[in-house]
Motif scaffolding. Structure first.
Motif, PDB file in Angstrom:
ATOM      1  N   ALA A 105       8.434  -3.569  -1.107  1.00 34.04           N
ATOM      2  CA  ALA A 105       7.517  -4.495  -0.436  1.00 34.04           C
ATOM      3  C   ALA A 105       7.925  -5.931  -0.732  1.00 34.04           C
ATOM      4  N   ASP A 107       7.086 -10.358   0.305  1.00 34.67           N
ATOM      5  CA  ASP A 107       6.201 -11.335   0.943  1.00 34.67           C
ATOM      6  C   ASP A 107       6.824 -12.720   1.079  1.00 34.67           C
ATOM      7  N   LYS A 119       6.379  -7.668   8.927  1.00 35.06           N
ATOM      8  CA  LYS A 119       5.012  -7.547   9.425  1.00 35.06           C
ATOM      9  C   LYS A 119       4.454  -8.896   9.868  1.00 35.06           C
ATOM     10  N   GLY A 302       6.469  -7.917   4.592  1.00 31.59           N
ATOM     11  CA  GLY A 302       6.581  -6.574   5.137  1.00 31.59           C
ATOM     12  C   GLY A 302       7.048  -5.597   4.079  1.00 31.59           C
ATOM     13  N   ARG A 303       7.756  -4.561   4.501  1.00 28.34           N
ATOM     14  CA  ARG A 303       8.243  -3.591   3.543  1.00 28.34           C
ATOM     15  C   ARG A 303       9.341  -2.733   4.162  1.00 28.34           C
ATOM     16  N   HIS A 314       1.175   4.063  -0.302  1.00 27.71           N
ATOM     17  CA  HIS A 314       1.338   2.613  -0.470  1.00 27.71           C
ATOM     18  C   HIS A 314       0.782   1.885   0.748  1.00 27.71           C
ATOM     19  N   TRP A 315       1.090   2.379   1.940  1.00 23.62           N
ATOM     20  CA  TRP A 315       0.608   1.727   3.158  1.00 23.62           C
ATOM     21  C   TRP A 315      -0.917   1.758   3.219  1.00 23.62           C
ATOM     22  N   HIS A 318      -2.265  -0.806   0.518  1.00 22.15           N
ATOM     23  CA  HIS A 318      -1.908  -2.226   0.566  1.00 22.15           C
ATOM     24  C   HIS A 318      -2.038  -2.867   1.948  1.00 22.15           C
ATOM     25  N   GLU A 319      -1.905  -2.104   3.020  1.00 20.82           N
ATOM     26  CA  GLU A 319      -1.930  -2.714   4.344  1.00 20.82           C
ATOM     27  C   GLU A 319      -3.271  -3.353   4.690  1.00 20.82           C
ATOM     28  N   ARG A 322      -3.464  -6.615   2.761  1.00 14.35           N
ATOM     29  CA  ARG A 322      -2.528  -7.612   3.277  1.00 14.35           C
ATOM     30  C   ARG A 322      -3.104  -8.302   4.509  1.00 14.35           C
ATOM     31  N   ARG A 323      -3.671  -7.516   5.416  1.00 16.83           N
ATOM     32  CA  ARG A 323      -4.232  -8.090   6.634  1.00 16.83           C
ATOM     33  C   ARG A 323      -5.439  -8.967   6.332  1.00 16.83           C
TER      34      ARG A 323
END
Length: 357
Positions: A105, A107, A119, A302-303, A314-315, A318-319, A322-323
């Motif tokens: 991942a 940033d 992303k 992103g990742r 993980h998605w 964390h997604e 993140r949003r």
């Protein structure tokens, strides 16, 4: 494609030379993609590794936390990714397999890398010093004349009322570095942010980098004094052409004089005279950055992932976060509310006011 994974301390002299040669070819050379940074982090973190691609055509520093990987020294790094030959393409799944990762991942990725895995893109403000300090100062006066004139006026007043203003670019003073760390910790606590210097490894990395003095990489402790009194400072890292203005801070007792802005202009002049052409202020919305910057470079979030249960987990974890974070950061009303809430919580905890950027 051969990919070997080693600890940063295990890199050979020839590999280090290859890595530094790649830096000179990089369209965006940056201290965070230099071997000195990777080795400083590797000296204090057991999870730090470097993937060496095809014997030295690329170097990919990362941290391994189980099946999930992060950029090396991730909470500190303002630019992430590989140091690589121009045009070299490394298959993400092949890279992850060699690194024994299911996910990596990022940033603050160089947006030229792994473009199909972004992303979001975010601006990272910079100061272009290509034409030297005088050219920059002239442009600043045209863009933000009130701030520029006010800063010069306050510097003269600071000199009259406190003492002669002087600036040191590469101070070896370890005690001064620790003073800046204490000021910065107090600022983090006061504003309700995570205190990076509460992490022993962060303190150790900055102190190791402070000791680095080479023609191609320097740990830069820039200090602003009024007489014999330290009023502001910044610890950062720089290469021959780029400086990271990493941890700017000042003594709030002198806030009336805007010592942070005085320091930043003095730092710009000093590094421009040393040959630096770009100052990276780092991603993040700050009023002073918008006032001083000449433009923005982009960084990607992103990742990379291999199909697996670990990647799916993980998605899912964390997604959504993140949003939500990006929504708050991109919406002034939400960001202001979150900032006020963080400060209120810090005040309720009894934090003593301290330094600011």
């Amino acid at each position: 494609m051969r990919i070997d994974v080693v600890r940063p301390a295990e890199l050979s002299a020839a590999q280090l030379a290859d890595w530094r040669a790649l830096e000179r070819l990089d369209r965006r050379p940056n201290p965070f993609l230099a071997p000195e940074y990777a080795q400083a982090v590797g000296a204090v973190r057991d999870d730090a590794h470097v993937a060496v691609v095809d014997g030295g055509r690329a170097f990919f520093p990362f941290e391994r936390r189980g099946a999930v990987g992060l950029p090396i020294g991730s909470v500190l790094s303002d630019l992430q990714g590989m140091a690589a030959e121009p045009g070299l393409e490394v298959a993400p799944r092949e890279l992850l397999r060699a690194c024994d990762l299911k996910v990596w991942a990022f940033d603050h990725l160089d947006p030229a890398q792994f473009v199909h895995h972004h992303k979001a893109l975010h601006p990272s403000p910079v100061i272009d010093l290509t034409g030297g300090y005088d050219v920059y100062a002239k442009g600043l006066a045209e863009r933000s004349n009130k701030i520029y004139k006010s800063t010069l006026k306050k510097e003269r007043r600071l000199a009259r009322e406190v003492g002669e203003v002087r600036f040191e670019l590469d101070s070896p003073d370890r005690a001064a570095l620790r003073t800046l760390q204490r000021w910065k910790s107090a600022q983090y606590r006061r504003t309700g942010r995570p205190d990076r210097f509460a992490e022993p490894w962060v303190v150790a990395v900055t102190e190791r980098l402070h000791d680095v003095r080479t023609p191609v990489f320097t740990g830069t402790l820039g200090l602003l004094y009024a007489g014999d009194t330290l009023v502001a400072g910044n610890f950062g890292v720089r290469t021959e052409t780029t400086i990271i203005a990493w941890f700017p801070v000042y003594d709030p007792a002198f806030a009336f004089y805007s010592p942070g802005l005085i320091h930043r202009l003095r730092l710009c002049r000093a590094v421009a005279e040393a040959g630096v052409t770009l100052m990276d202020l780092g991603r993040g919305e700050k009023g002073y950055k918008d006032s001083l910057k000449t433009g923005d470079l982009m960084v990607a979030e992103g990742r990379l992932a291999r199909p697996s249960v670990a990647a799916a987990r993980h998605w899912l974890v964390h997604e959504p976060r993140r949003r939500a974070v990006n929504l708050v950061l991109s919406t002034p009303v939400l960001y202001g509310a979150a900032d006020r809430a963080a400060r209120w919580v810090a005040a309720r905890r009894g934090t003593t006011p301290a330094s600011a950027d």
